[in-house]
Design an enzyme around this catalytic site. Structure first.
Site, PDB file in Angstrom:
ATOM      1  N   ASP A  63       0.734  -1.309  -0.001  1.00 19.83           N
ATOM      2  CA  ASP A  63      -0.003   0.097  -0.051  1.00 19.83           C
ATOM      3  C   ASP A  63       0.932   1.387   0.002  1.00 19.83           C
ATOM      4  O   ASP A  63       0.343   2.385   0.681  1.00 19.83           O
ATOM      5  CB  ASP A  63      -0.970  -0.006   1.134  1.00 19.83           C
ATOM      6  CG  ASP A  63      -1.823  -1.018   1.389  1.00 19.83           C
ATOM      7  OD1 ASP A  63      -2.196  -1.688   0.376  1.00 19.83           O
ATOM      8  OD2 ASP A  63      -1.938  -1.592   2.243  1.00 19.83           O
ATOM      9  N   HIS A  83      -4.468  -1.729  -5.775  1.00 21.49           N
ATOM     10  CA  HIS A  83      -4.108  -0.262  -6.246  1.00 21.49           C
ATOM     11  C   HIS A  83      -4.888   0.586  -6.418  1.00 21.49           C
ATOM     12  O   HIS A  83      -5.909   0.363  -7.349  1.00 21.49           O
ATOM     13  CB  HIS A  83      -2.909  -0.528  -7.556  1.00 21.49           C
ATOM     14  CG  HIS A  83      -2.048  -1.394  -7.238  1.00 21.49           C
ATOM     15  ND1 HIS A  83      -0.988  -1.880  -8.237  1.00 21.49           N
ATOM     16  CD2 HIS A  83      -1.318  -1.786  -6.184  1.00 21.49           C
ATOM     17  CE1 HIS A  83      -0.166  -2.237  -7.658  1.00 21.49           C
ATOM     18  NE2 HIS A  83      -0.172  -2.356  -6.343  1.00 21.49           N
TER      19      HIS A  83
HETATM   20  P1  GDP Z   1      -0.468   0.641  -3.547  1.00 23.66           P
HETATM   21  O1  GDP Z   1      -1.143  -0.766  -3.255  1.00 23.66           O
HETATM   22  O2  GDP Z   1       0.941   0.714  -3.386  1.00 23.66           O
HETATM   23  O3  GDP Z   1      -1.011   1.066  -4.915  1.00 23.66           O
HETATM   24  O4  GDP Z   1      -1.287   1.692  -2.367  1.00 23.66           O
HETATM   25  P2  GDP Z   1      -2.918   2.078  -2.406  1.00 23.66           P
HETATM   26  O5  GDP Z   1      -3.429   2.252  -3.663  1.00 23.66           O
HETATM   27  O6  GDP Z   1      -3.539   1.010  -1.614  1.00 23.66           O
HETATM   28  O7  GDP Z   1      -2.922   3.372  -1.365  1.00 23.66           O
HETATM   29  C1  GDP Z   1      -2.280   4.523  -1.920  1.00 23.66           C
HETATM   30  C2  GDP Z   1      -3.453   5.217  -1.694  1.00 23.66           C
HETATM   31  O8  GDP Z   1      -2.705   6.554  -1.409  1.00 23.66           O
HETATM   32  C3  GDP Z   1      -4.214   5.760  -2.862  1.00 23.66           C
HETATM   33  O9  GDP Z   1      -5.451   6.105  -2.613  1.00 23.66           O
HETATM   34  C4  GDP Z   1      -3.531   6.769  -3.559  1.00 23.66           C
HETATM   35  O10 GDP Z   1      -4.460   7.423  -4.493  1.00 23.66           O
HETATM   36  C5  GDP Z   1      -2.951   7.747  -2.593  1.00 23.66           C
HETATM   37  N1  GDP Z   1      -1.807   8.210  -2.897  1.00 23.66           N
HETATM   38  C6  GDP Z   1      -0.708   7.922  -3.692  1.00 23.66           C
HETATM   39  N2  GDP Z   1       0.218   8.808  -3.760  1.00 23.66           N
HETATM   40  C7  GDP Z   1      -0.235   9.936  -2.649  1.00 23.66           C
HETATM   41  C8  GDP Z   1       0.341  11.022  -2.383  1.00 23.66           C
HETATM   42  O11 GDP Z   1       1.486  11.357  -2.593  1.00 23.66           O
HETATM   43  N3  GDP Z   1      -0.473  11.882  -1.395  1.00 23.66           N
HETATM   44  C9  GDP Z   1      -1.683  11.204  -1.032  1.00 23.66           C
HETATM   45  N4  GDP Z   1      -2.363  12.388  -0.162  1.00 23.66           N
HETATM   46  N5  GDP Z   1      -1.943  10.291  -1.542  1.00 23.66           N
HETATM   47  C10 GDP Z   1      -1.571   9.376  -2.298  1.00 23.66           C
END
Ligand code: GDP
Length: 428
Positions: free
Chosen positions: A13, A41
């Protein structure tokens, strides 16, 4: 052109979906290489907010070919639902989404086994997402799994299903005191899936090799992070596939030496879903604040994530094991209102200082040693260059770079596609 593996540097995540979605703009091929629909994701783009569990995040870039590699465990029902979801917003999938005929399929009895086994563990569950992931990998290793390509081999499939129903029924009855697995149920599912997955299932090897030969830009999209790796993670609180670039190589069918960049993706703090040690976890108001500002709720289960400070020991360990050539630090903006920020730079255990991740049982007892840095108390979301960031935020990122030992390529400053700072040439 680069072949870039995107690898989770923490417990999963980390924001890999957004990184891959951003990088996929310039990718010719995007390949998912491990795991199943046990993690998601999250992608925010002009079409809306999507939680992809199986589709490569490159699916939103129509020029990209998207491959679900042999290393992925595919739940056909989930995949078909995701295909329908992206088609609804006008993204074509036929002719650009390919499921390796070598990828293993998740059946309802895998999910049931996962649930029954967690129940059997009583008060000490592994905290799985109950999506049937370990049972399908267990069948894969036990060489009784059904692969996507089997759906189209009628005679071979019929024999496999008969044997499978027999073995699974013996376990269901004998171990779990549960109903048997009917061969007819398996056959019906396979018939339905064959009808609907036909346009997508293929031998993906020629496509991937052609991309390498033609020097195309290839992105390898990993799931979860190094702390959940089957070999190097906090066993048994791990996933059942490898999250490392070695897994990317095997799971996508690309020789290791052809992977030119390994991008470790971390958050500016740490989160975890499920059980197991997490040394920097905050069970207090600061943890709640991180969860609330960072919207830390599981993409698959909506479970509140455990939150804590950046764990530099775990991230450095991940960088060493996975060989990060570059680093992405996401969600820097979540700290925008904090007075101070902390990073763990070592662990203490039984009077000793540790600089690496020990055995799981020892990891459960370590105390993090923190460094505290001043916060910046200014919004960072509009920043597009490192120099737009407050000096305190830059100092924080520099310190992470030093501790982890990999140069910063990307920094995330908000959830939207545009909220990204490209810190080096060749990534924008
Ligand atoms: P993944 O499984 O590694 O892709 O992670 P997730 O998608 O589960 O969690 C990442 C969350 O953080 C998502 O809701 C993204 O839109 C959000 N996100 C990603 N990068 C950023 C950031 O730089 N700032 C903020 N505030 N949210 C972010």
């Amino acid at each position: 052109m680069p072949v870039t593996a995107v690898v989770g540097a923490q417990w999963g995540d980390e924001g890999k979906g957004k990184v891959v979605d951003t990088l996929a703009r310039h990718a010719d091929v995007v390949i998912r290489y491990n795991g199943g629909n046990n993690a998601g994701h999250t992608i925010h783009n002009q079409h809306g907010t999507f939680r992809l569990h199986l589709l490569p995040s490159g699916i939103f870039h129509p020029a990209a070919q998207c491959v679900i590699g042999p290393g992925v465990a595919v739940n056909p029902e989930v995949l078909l639902a995701e295909i329908a979801e992206v088609e609804r917003v006008g993204m074509p999938t036929v002719g650009r989404l390919w499921v390796s005929d070598r990828a293993h399929l998740i059946f309802p009895h895998h999910i049931l086994t996962d649930e029954l086994e967690e129940l059997a563990r009583g008060g000490s569950p592994h905290g799985t997402t109950k999506q049937g992931i370990w049972p399908v990998y267990s069948d894969k290793v036990g060489r009784i799994g059904i692969r996507a390509g089997d759906l189209f081999q009628e005679q071979h499939l019929a024999e496999q299903l008969r044997f499978l129903a027999d073995r699974k029924s013996a376990v269901m009855r004998g171990v779990y005191r549960h109903e048997p697995v009917e061969v007819k149920t398996l056959q019906d599912a396979c018939r339905r899936w064959a009808g609907r997955l036909g346009p997508y299932v293929a031998d993906t090897h020629p496509l991937v090799q052609e991309a390498l030969r033609a020097d195309r830009a290839v992105l390898l999209e990993g799931q979860l992070g190094v702390m959940r790796d089957l070999d190097w993670g906090l066993y048994p609180f791990v996933t059942s596939s490898t999250t490392l670039p070695g897994g990317a190589s095997a799971g996508a069918g690309i020789p290791p030496y052809k992977i030119t960049r390994v991008l470790g993706v971390a958050k500016a703090y740490t989160t975890a879903v499920g059980s197991g040690p997490m040394p920097t976890e905050l069970g207090d108001a600061t943890g709640d604040r991180l969860r609330s500002i960072g919207q830390e709720f599981g993409a698959t289960t909506r479970r509140p994530r455990r939150c804590g400070w950046f764990d530099g020991v775990a991230a450095r360990f991940a960088a060493e094991v996975a060989g990060f050539t570059h680093l992405a630090v996401m969600k820097v903006d979540v700290f925008d209102t904090f007075e101070t920020v902390r990073l763990a730079v070592a662990y203490r255990l039984d009077g000793r200082t540790l600089q690496t991740v020990p055995h799981t049982a020892a990891m459960a007892r370590v105390e993090p040693v923190y460094e505290e840095l001043p916060g910046w108390r200014r919004p960072t979301t509009g920043a597009r260059h490192l120099t737009d960031l407050p000096v305190e935020a830059r100092a924080f990122l520099r310190r992470i770079e030093e501790i982890v030992g990999a140069p910063l390529a990307l920094a995330g400053v908000g959830p939207e596609r545009a909220d990204m700072i490209f810190c080096q040439e060749g990534w924008a």
